[in-house]
Design a protein around this motif. Structure first.
Motif, short mmCIF file in Angstrom:
data_model
loop_
_atom_site.label_atom_id
_atom_site.label_comp_id
_atom_site.label_asym_id
_atom_site.label_seq_id
_atom_site.Cartn_x
_atom_site.Cartn_y
_atom_site.Cartn_z
N MET A 1 13.83 -28.35 8.53
CA MET A 1 14.34 -28.88 9.78
C MET A 1 13.28 -28.82 10.88
O MET A 1 13.22 -29.70 11.70
CB MET A 1 15.60 -28.10 10.17
N ARG A 2 12.48 -27.76 10.87
CA ARG A 2 11.44 -27.63 11.90
C ARG A 2 10.45 -28.78 11.82
O ARG A 2 9.98 -29.28 12.84
CB ARG A 2 10.72 -26.29 11.74
N LEU A 3 10.13 -29.25 10.61
CA LEU A 3 9.21 -30.37 10.45
C LEU A 3 9.78 -31.61 11.13
O LEU A 3 9.05 -32.34 11.82
CB LEU A 3 8.95 -30.65 8.97
N ILE A 4 11.07 -31.84 10.97
CA ILE A 4 11.71 -33.01 11.56
C ILE A 4 11.67 -32.91 13.08
O ILE A 4 11.37 -33.88 13.78
CB ILE A 4 13.16 -33.13 11.08
N LEU A 5 11.95 -31.73 13.63
CA LEU A 5 12.03 -31.58 15.08
C LEU A 5 10.67 -31.52 15.75
O LEU A 5 10.49 -32.04 16.85
CB LEU A 5 12.84 -30.32 15.42
N GLU A 6 9.69 -30.88 15.13
CA GLU A 6 8.39 -30.71 15.78
C GLU A 6 7.40 -31.82 15.45
O GLU A 6 6.40 -31.97 16.16
CB GLU A 6 7.80 -29.35 15.41
N HIS A 7 7.63 -32.56 14.39
CA HIS A 7 6.74 -33.67 14.01
C HIS A 7 7.56 -34.91 13.68
O HIS A 7 7.56 -35.37 12.54
CB HIS A 7 5.87 -33.27 12.81
N PRO A 8 8.28 -35.47 14.66
CA PRO A 8 9.21 -36.56 14.35
C PRO A 8 8.51 -37.83 13.86
O PRO A 8 9.05 -38.54 13.02
CB PRO A 8 9.94 -36.80 15.67
N TRP A 9 7.32 -38.11 14.35
CA TRP A 9 6.65 -39.35 13.94
C TRP A 9 6.17 -39.28 12.50
O TRP A 9 6.26 -40.28 11.77
CB TRP A 9 5.50 -39.68 14.89
N LEU A 10 5.71 -38.13 12.08
CA LEU A 10 5.31 -37.97 10.68
C LEU A 10 6.50 -38.16 9.75
O LEU A 10 6.43 -38.88 8.75
CB LEU A 10 4.68 -36.59 10.47
N THR A 11 7.62 -37.54 10.10
CA THR A 11 8.83 -37.68 9.30
C THR A 11 9.30 -39.13 9.29
O THR A 11 9.70 -39.67 8.26
CB THR A 11 9.94 -36.77 9.85
N PHE A 12 9.24 -39.77 10.44
CA PHE A 12 9.65 -41.18 10.55
C PHE A 12 8.79 -42.07 9.66
O PHE A 12 9.31 -42.93 8.95
CB PHE A 12 9.54 -41.63 12.02
N ILE A 13 7.50 -41.84 9.66
CA ILE A 13 6.61 -42.67 8.85
C ILE A 13 6.87 -42.46 7.36
O ILE A 13 6.96 -43.43 6.59
CB ILE A 13 5.14 -42.38 9.20
N VAL A 14 6.99 -41.21 6.93
CA VAL A 14 7.19 -40.93 5.50
C VAL A 14 8.54 -41.46 5.02
O VAL A 14 8.62 -42.21 4.04
CB VAL A 14 7.06 -39.41 5.23
N VAL A 15 9.62 -41.07 5.71
CA VAL A 15 10.95 -41.49 5.27
C VAL A 15 11.13 -43.00 5.47
O VAL A 15 11.71 -43.68 4.62
CB VAL A 15 12.04 -40.69 6.02
N GLY A 16 10.61 -43.52 6.57
CA GLY A 16 10.69 -44.97 6.81
C GLY A 16 9.93 -45.77 5.77
O GLY A 16 10.38 -46.86 5.36
N SER A 17 8.79 -45.26 5.33
CA SER A 17 8.02 -45.96 4.28
C SER A 17 8.80 -46.00 2.96
O SER A 17 8.79 -47.03 2.26
CB SER A 17 6.68 -45.27 4.05
N ILE A 18 9.44 -44.91 2.63
CA ILE A 18 10.26 -44.89 1.42
C ILE A 18 11.40 -45.90 1.54
O ILE A 18 11.68 -46.68 0.61
CB ILE A 18 10.80 -43.46 1.15
N GLY A 19 12.04 -45.91 2.71
CA GLY A 19 13.13 -46.87 2.94
C GLY A 19 12.64 -48.31 2.88
O GLY A 19 13.29 -49.19 2.31
N PHE A 20 11.46 -48.55 3.46
CA PHE A 20 10.88 -49.90 3.43
C PHE A 20 10.57 -50.30 1.99
O PHE A 20 10.78 -51.46 1.61
CB PHE A 20 9.62 -49.96 4.29
N GLY A 21 10.09 -49.34 1.19
CA GLY A 21 9.82 -49.63 -0.22
C GLY A 21 11.08 -50.03 -0.96
O GLY A 21 11.08 -51.00 -1.73
N PHE A 22 12.17 -49.30 -0.77
CA PHE A 22 13.44 -49.65 -1.40
C PHE A 22 13.92 -51.03 -0.93
O PHE A 22 14.37 -51.85 -1.72
CB PHE A 22 14.52 -48.60 -1.10
#
Length: 184
Positions: free
Chosen positions: A1-22
């Motif tokens: 959870m700390r990764l999501i809260l303290e580094h939101p853009w990194l999480t957005f890029i990684v999870v968003g890329s997976i979503g874009f791939g699907f």
């Protein structure tokens, strides 16, 4: 959870890329389920970035408060420096054989420094943030450029506590070492 809260853009890029791939795979192969998974994953990544932007963790608050305080001290802006401190701030070490506490103590110490020295900037070498149950301890190492002297190394322990009405404030300042002179 700390990764999501303290580094939101990194999480957005990684999870968003997976979503874009699907989503891309689903559109290309005409698979509706993959498209739904992709859109859902992209939506989750957007929620993650919004959470990260709007929720401030104690570590982020400590970094913001200590950085603001040190910048205000260098800029000789005492009212701004006081806005980062609690009303009953404790200065752990004696100054000229006297103990100073509270906003009056901070004002006295800063005015004494400003009379003798002109601070031009700080270079933060290390900011170790230790989150504890009721407070946050910041171990700060920095070089302060002092006119006529040069760069002066110093180490500080700064304790922050959360005030329900005013947010995170500096509660204690402890000079561990200034210019090689230990206060222990």
């Amino acid at each position: 959870m700390r990764l999501i809260l303290e580094h939101p853009w990194l999480t957005f890029i990684v999870v968003g890329s997976i979503g874009f791939g699907f989503l891309w795979f689903g559109l290309r192969e005409n698979l509706v389920t993959r498209c739904k998974i992709g859109l859902s994953t992209i939506s989750v990544s957007i929620v993650f970035v919004l959470l990260g932007i709007y929720i401030e963790t104690p570590r982020e608050a400590a970094r913001r408060v200590v950085t603001g305080f040190t910048e205000a001290v260098v800029d000789q802006n005492i009212p701004l420096a006081l806005s980062f401190t609690s009303n009953d701030i404790e200065i752990v070490d004696e100054w000229k054989g006297k103990t100073y506490n509270g906003h009056d103590g901070i004002i006295t110490c800063l005015e004494f420094i400003y009379e003798k020295h002109k601070l031009t900037f700080n270079t933060v070498l290390r900011m170790g943030i230790i989150e504890r149950e009721r407070d946050v301890l910041v171990e700060l190492s920095l070089f302060t450029r002092v006119t006529g002297i040069g760069s002066v190394p110093s180490r500080w322990w700064i304790l922050l506590r959360e005030d329900p009405d005013r947010g995170w404030k500096i509660n204690s300042v402890d000079a561990v070492e200034i210019a090689g002179r230990s206060f222990r």
